[in-house]
Write a protein that holds these residues in place. Structure first.
Motif, PDB file in Angstrom:
ATOM      1  N   UNK A  84       0.833  -1.218   0.000  1.00 41.06           N
ATOM      2  CA  UNK A  84       0.000   0.000   0.000  1.00 41.06           C
ATOM      3  C   UNK A  84       0.861   1.259   0.000  1.00 41.06           C
ATOM      4  N   UNK A  85       1.943   1.248   0.771  1.00 38.09           N
ATOM      5  CA  UNK A  85       2.826   2.419   0.824  1.00 38.09           C
ATOM      6  C   UNK A  85       3.536   2.632  -0.512  1.00 38.09           C
ATOM      7  N   UNK A  86       3.916   1.528  -1.173  1.00 40.75           N
ATOM      8  CA  UNK A  86       4.554   1.639  -2.487  1.00 40.75           C
ATOM      9  C   UNK A  86       3.582   2.180  -3.534  1.00 40.75           C
ATOM     10  N   UNK A  87       2.287   1.959  -3.347  1.00 37.74           N
ATOM     11  CA  UNK A  87       1.285   2.416  -4.303  1.00 37.74           C
ATOM     12  C   UNK A  87       1.049   3.923  -4.222  1.00 37.74           C
ATOM     13  N   UNK A  88       1.448   4.536  -3.103  1.00 35.76           N
ATOM     14  CA  UNK A  88       1.374   5.996  -3.000  1.00 35.76           C
ATOM     15  C   UNK A  88       0.076   6.516  -2.406  1.00 35.76           C
ATOM     16  N   UNK A  89       0.000   7.848  -2.306  1.00 36.97           N
ATOM     17  CA  UNK A  89      -1.152   8.493  -1.680  1.00 36.97           C
ATOM     18  C   UNK A  89      -2.281   8.780  -2.667  1.00 36.97           C
ATOM     19  N   UNK A  90      -1.982   8.689  -3.960  1.00 38.83           N
ATOM     20  CA  UNK A  90      -3.014   8.936  -4.963  1.00 38.83           C
ATOM     21  C   UNK A  90      -3.292   7.661  -5.739  1.00 38.83           C
ATOM     22  N   UNK A  91      -4.568   7.353  -5.874  1.00 42.36           N
ATOM     23  CA  UNK A  91      -4.955   6.145  -6.598  1.00 42.36           C
ATOM     24  C   UNK A  91      -5.053   6.468  -8.086  1.00 42.36           C
TER      25      UNK A  91
END
Length: 424
Positions: A410-417
């Motif tokens: 989840x952290x690698x996916x970032x703050x914006x979807x």
């Protein structure tokens, strides 16, 4: 005919889950221990012999620990597909999570002091020797006098140094040969893979004997000391569960503030993976379920899901590292020893290094714990006391390991979807 019946009984016993085997062994050991308690004065030597299987299993684990960790690190480096920039961020996240887990474990153990809740007599013929932290000596001790010395001395710092050095070099050579169209690396990769799988198979044989070890140590303890020693083990279970719960809260906070995924969706989407991890006590067996949950139920990008669930699981073992640190402090408290802050830092460093190669290894806590105990001079015979509760705590910390993998993704996916994250 008799041999066929015997084989059927043996096969039926093997089909019983290990956790249930251990539970049955504990019940039987309590009954036998109560019967032998009336003869504790006259047959002390005979009762003490009940612990022999446990001592033999611990010796086997100590013998396997160093080669197993070394092969696990080399195998992970050669087989894991880690892109450069994402790989560096993945490394930072894994080290951060593991370090926080260990400090949470030590904090809870220092505050609750579960080892002081009940007195446990030392195993016969063992002594605890304290070790102090010498930073310059530690730096000088990183490089061994010979390559085989860490395998003999169970020196985890030297072992990981050698493993990482060879792992990095072999990975670089593999990448170079792939670019040049050469396949020489496949031979060494095949040898390491076969050796790693062979040691794992031997470890499975040893783990299959754990119920026998549990029976012996519980029966001996009940016969000679009654149930008083298990009070501290009960306190230890509570302390570990509290620490694991705090680590889970830490993960949820990181997900909330470090990614676009909400804690509610994180838990709902990953519930199947967490339950599978608890029921199987294997993060490796849970990996495909974790990957599917991250990809389709939570909605992460495939690259983020694969890095956390497939690659990160080869190196991430937060729950086990936390458990090992707490175990070392617990046994020190049982012995009436005080581990100073420098000594606890040794536990931190050793647990971090030991956890690097522990992921995917069955009963990893029991295997790498021998290295952690040795680093601060605690007798490894005391691990026998923890075997009685390890079958349950192993499932709990495995669930935390998987939760850590999901958090990293989840952290690698970032703050914006991104739009491509949406599962069609």
């Amino acid at each position: 005919m008799g041999q066929m019946v015997q084989k059927k009984h043996l096969f039926a016993w093997k089909r019983i889950p290990l956790a249930l085997q251990i539970a049955l062994a504990i019940i039987l050991a309590i009954l036998v221990g109560n019967l032998l308690s009336t003869q504790a004065v006259t047959n002390t030597a005979l009762i003490s012999n009940l612990a022999i299987p446990c001592n033999l299993i611990l010796k086997a684990l100590r013998a396997l620990a160093t080669p197993l960790i070394m092969l696990a690190v080399l195998h992970a480096f050669l087989t894991a597909d880690i892109p450069g920039r994402s790989g560096r961020r993945l490394t930072v996240l894994l080290l951060t999570n593991t370090t926080v887990a260990i400090f949470i474990g030590l904090l809870v153990a220092n505050l609750l002091k579960p080892g002081s809740w009940g007195r446990i007599s030392p195993p016969s013929g063992t002594e605890a020797t304290g070790k102090t932290l010498d930073p310059w000596g530690l730096v000088q001790d990183i490089i061994p006098d010979s390559i085989l010395k860490p395998l003999v001395d169970n020196n985890v710092i030297q072992l990981i140094f050698i493993s990482l050095a060879f792992g990095i070099v072999l990975r670089a050579l593999k990448a170079q040969q792939i670019e040049e169209g050469k396949t020489y690396y496949q031979a060494i990769e095949g040898v390491i893979t076969i050796l790693f799988e062979a040691v794992i198979r031997i470890l499975h044989w040893i783990i299959a004997l754990v119920p026998l070890a549990v029976f012996g140590i519980v029966a001996k303890t009940v016969a000679l000391q009654g149930f008083a020693p298990f009070k501290s083990l009960g306190a230890f279970i509570i302390a570990v569960l509290l620490a694991l719960s705090l680590q889970a809260c830490y993960y949820l906070l990181r997900v909330k503030f470090g990614s676009w995924v909400t804690p509610k969706n994180f838990l709902a989407g990953g519930s199947e993976a967490l339950l599978t991890a608890f029921s199987t006590a294997s993060s490796t067996a849970t990996t495909p379920i974790t990957f599917e949950a991250l990809l389709h139920k939570i909605g992460l990008r495939e690259s983020s899901a694969s890095l956390g669930a497939l690659v990160g699981s080869n190196f991430n073992n937060d729950g086990t590292a936390l458990y090992e640190a707490m175990s070392a402090l617990f046994i020190a408290q049982v012995l009436g020893l005080h581990l100073s802050l420098p000594q606890q830092l040794i536990v931190v460093v050793t647990a971090i290094f030991a956890s690097v190669g522990a992921a995917g290894i069955p009963e990893a806590g029991l295997v790498t714990m021998t290295l952690v105990f040795t680093s601060v001079g605690l007798p490894t015979e005391y691990i026998a006391l923890l075997v009685t509760v390890d079958w349950f705590l192993d499932r709990c910390r495995t669930a935390i390991n998987v939760m850590g993998d999901m958090t990293v993704s989840c952290l690698l996916d970032g703050k914006k979807r991104l739009i491509m994250n949406i599962d069609s």
